[in-house]
Design an enzyme around this catalytic site. Sequence first.
Site, PDB file in Angstrom:
ATOM      1  CB  SER A   1      -0.835  -0.456   1.263  1.00  0.00           C
ATOM      2  OG  SER A   1      -1.541   1.071   1.469  1.00  0.00           O
ATOM      3  CE1 TYR A  35      -4.361  -1.873   5.468  1.00  0.00           C
ATOM      4  CE2 TYR A  35      -3.284   0.311   4.640  1.00  0.00           C
ATOM      5  CZ  TYR A  35      -3.872  -1.089   4.538  1.00  0.00           C
ATOM      6  OH  TYR A  35      -4.344  -1.291   3.085  1.00  0.00           O
TER       7      TYR A  35
HETATM    8  N1  LIG Z   1      -8.378  -0.287  -2.077  1.00  0.00           N
HETATM    9  C1  LIG Z   1      -7.499   0.337  -1.546  1.00  0.00           C
HETATM   10  O1  LIG Z   1      -7.467   1.661  -1.481  1.00  0.00           O
HETATM   11  C2  LIG Z   1      -6.177  -0.249  -1.145  1.00  0.00           C
HETATM   12  C3  LIG Z   1      -4.917   0.599  -0.891  1.00  0.00           C
HETATM   13  C4  LIG Z   1      -3.947  -0.158  -0.622  1.00  0.00           C
HETATM   14  C5  LIG Z   1      -3.772  -1.305  -0.474  1.00  0.00           C
HETATM   15  N2  LIG Z   1      -5.004  -2.188  -0.480  1.00  0.00           N
HETATM   16  C6  LIG Z   1      -4.737  -3.693  -0.196  1.00  0.00           C
HETATM   17  O2  LIG Z   1      -5.405  -4.501  -1.218  1.00  0.00           O
HETATM   18  C7  LIG Z   1      -5.920  -5.601  -0.613  1.00  0.00           C
HETATM   19  C8  LIG Z   1      -7.172  -5.977  -0.955  1.00  0.00           C
HETATM   20  O3  LIG Z   1      -8.086  -5.095  -0.630  1.00  0.00           O
HETATM   21  P1  LIG Z   1      -9.407  -4.238  -1.486  1.00  0.00           P
HETATM   22  O4  LIG Z   1      -9.004  -2.924  -1.384  1.00  0.00           O
HETATM   23  O5  LIG Z   1      -9.636  -5.160  -2.656  1.00  0.00           O
HETATM   24  O6  LIG Z   1     -10.597  -4.564  -0.192  1.00  0.00           O
HETATM   25  P2  LIG Z   1     -11.643  -5.326   0.047  1.00  0.00           P
HETATM   26  O7  LIG Z   1     -12.716  -5.235  -1.024  1.00  0.00           O
HETATM   27  O8  LIG Z   1     -12.219  -5.220   1.360  1.00  0.00           O
HETATM   28  O9  LIG Z   1     -11.207  -6.712  -0.310  1.00  0.00           O
HETATM   29  C9  LIG Z   1     -10.537  -7.617   0.881  1.00  0.00           C
HETATM   30  C10 LIG Z   1     -10.616  -8.947   0.458  1.00  0.00           C
HETATM   31  O10 LIG Z   1      -9.788  -9.628   1.349  1.00  0.00           O
HETATM   32  C11 LIG Z   1     -10.462 -10.837   1.663  1.00  0.00           C
HETATM   33  N3  LIG Z   1     -10.158 -11.262   3.149  1.00  0.00           N
HETATM   34  C12 LIG Z   1     -10.084 -10.544   4.357  1.00  0.00           C
HETATM   35  N4  LIG Z   1      -9.798 -11.367   5.399  1.00  0.00           N
HETATM   36  C13 LIG Z   1      -9.607 -12.308   5.133  1.00  0.00           C
HETATM   37  C14 LIG Z   1      -9.131 -13.583   5.312  1.00  0.00           C
HETATM   38  N5  LIG Z   1      -9.142 -13.861   6.730  1.00  0.00           N
HETATM   39  N6  LIG Z   1      -9.075 -14.883   4.537  1.00  0.00           N
HETATM   40  C15 LIG Z   1      -9.300 -14.745   3.303  1.00  0.00           C
HETATM   41  N7  LIG Z   1      -9.768 -13.435   2.733  1.00  0.00           N
HETATM   42  C16 LIG Z   1      -9.650 -12.427   3.530  1.00  0.00           C
HETATM   43  C17 LIG Z   1     -11.820 -10.585   1.755  1.00  0.00           C
HETATM   44  O11 LIG Z   1     -12.780 -11.417   1.456  1.00  0.00           O
HETATM   45  P3  LIG Z   1     -13.342 -12.368   2.523  1.00  0.00           P
HETATM   46  O12 LIG Z   1     -14.227 -11.146   3.538  1.00  0.00           O
HETATM   47  O13 LIG Z   1     -14.543 -13.027   1.587  1.00  0.00           O
HETATM   48  O14 LIG Z   1     -12.703 -13.443   3.270  1.00  0.00           O
HETATM   49  C18 LIG Z   1     -11.941  -9.758   0.414  1.00  0.00           C
HETATM   50  O15 LIG Z   1     -12.012 -10.492  -0.818  1.00  0.00           O
HETATM   51  C19 LIG Z   1      -5.802  -5.567   0.956  1.00  0.00           C
HETATM   52  O16 LIG Z   1      -4.253  -6.099   1.006  1.00  0.00           O
HETATM   53  C20 LIG Z   1      -5.350  -4.152   0.924  1.00  0.00           C
HETATM   54  O17 LIG Z   1      -4.843  -3.956   2.355  1.00  0.00           O
HETATM   55  C21 LIG Z   1      -6.018  -1.649  -0.821  1.00  0.00           C
END
Ligand SMILES: NC(=O)c1ccc[n+]([C@@H]2O[C@H](COP(=O)([O-])OP(=O)(O)OC[C@H]3O[C@@H](n4cnc5c(N)ncnc54)[C@H](OP(=O)(O)O)[C@@H]3O)[C@@H](O)[C@H]2O)c1
Length: 248
Positions: free
Chosen positions: A143, A156
């Site tokens: 991130s 985080y």
């Molecule tokens: N969106 C942003 O702005 C942003 C920026 C920087 C980094 N990121 C990173 O991108 C990654 C994906 O996040 P996102 O933005 O796509 O958010 P999101 O829409 O909330 O997706 C998060 C995903 O992680 C899964 N997850 C959470 N806990 C889990 C567990 N214990 N086991 C397996 N899967 C789990 C969730 O699936 P289930 O709930 O179905 O398990 C979901 O598919 C994360 O690592 C986040 O830190 C995002």
Amino acid sequence: MGNNIEGKVVVITGASSGLGEATARRLSEEGATVVLGARRLDRLKTLVSEITGKGGKALAKATDVTQVAEVKALVDAAVKTYGRIDVIINNAGLMPQSPLERLKIDDWDRMIDVNIKGVLYGIAAALPYMKEQKSGHFINVSSVAGHKVRRGGVVYAATKHAVRVISEGLRQEVKPYNIRTTVISPGAVATELPNSMTEPDLAEGMQKFYEETAIPADSFARAVVFAMSQPEDVDVNEILFRPTRQEL
Ligand SMILES: NC(=O)c1ccc[n+]([C@@H]2O[C@H](COP(=O)([O-])OP(=O)(O)OC[C@H]3O[C@@H](n4cnc5c(N)ncnc54)[C@H](OP(=O)(O)O)[C@@H]3O)[C@@H](O)[C@H]2O)c1
């Protein structure tokens, strides 16, 4: 194999929403076979139906990345079904941010378990196969918070800094096995991530920030495509991107 994506077997954790879901769609359009893990199996199954309905190949497996055996089972299923694993995208994560003084220790534990241990378990599951194959690609999701720490988001940021350190160390260690490693650090991307905030007063501000700033999840998927589609002797190690309108 013109795009270096077609025919590859790609495991994606956290594929039930956001970045993982968008990447599954995009890679499938590029000809990859996708193996999808997350806890919400219903959402994964809907995505698999969509992909296979368009002629793609996809498999869903309920996976909690905090459970080492479940991550191993996800990767084993990919190899058992499709014969190999070319890429693992260690993407599952959550972001319940709050100042340290609020002592949200359960949130700290969950972030450490999912954002750090989940990535390590993905490495543990895929590395033996990739070593054996003498080929493979780890794509880990950090991130902007893996580059900068800001008050109110310390734990985080610590987990996302850890992902970068693990990725760089992994990069050095897997040299003998012809394995590529990429760490991708997105800024604000429109996903369900802000829903993982647990402090209602802070969640409101975060939602507002995302509404004003975030860019579509396909931005991340395109970064994955860029890294994967390089010739095998080109290892794109780090990608950091933000919405053009995002300052920090
Ligand atoms: N969106 C942003 O702005 C942003 C920026 C920087 C980094 N990121 C990173 O991108 C990654 C994906 O996040 P996102 O933005 O796509 O958010 P999101 O829409 O909330 O997706 C998060 C995903 O992680 C899964 N997850 C959470 N806990 C889990 C567990 N214990 N086991 C397996 N899967 C789990 C969730 O699936 P289930 O709930 O179905 O398990 C979901 O598919 C994360 O690592 C986040 O830190 C995002």
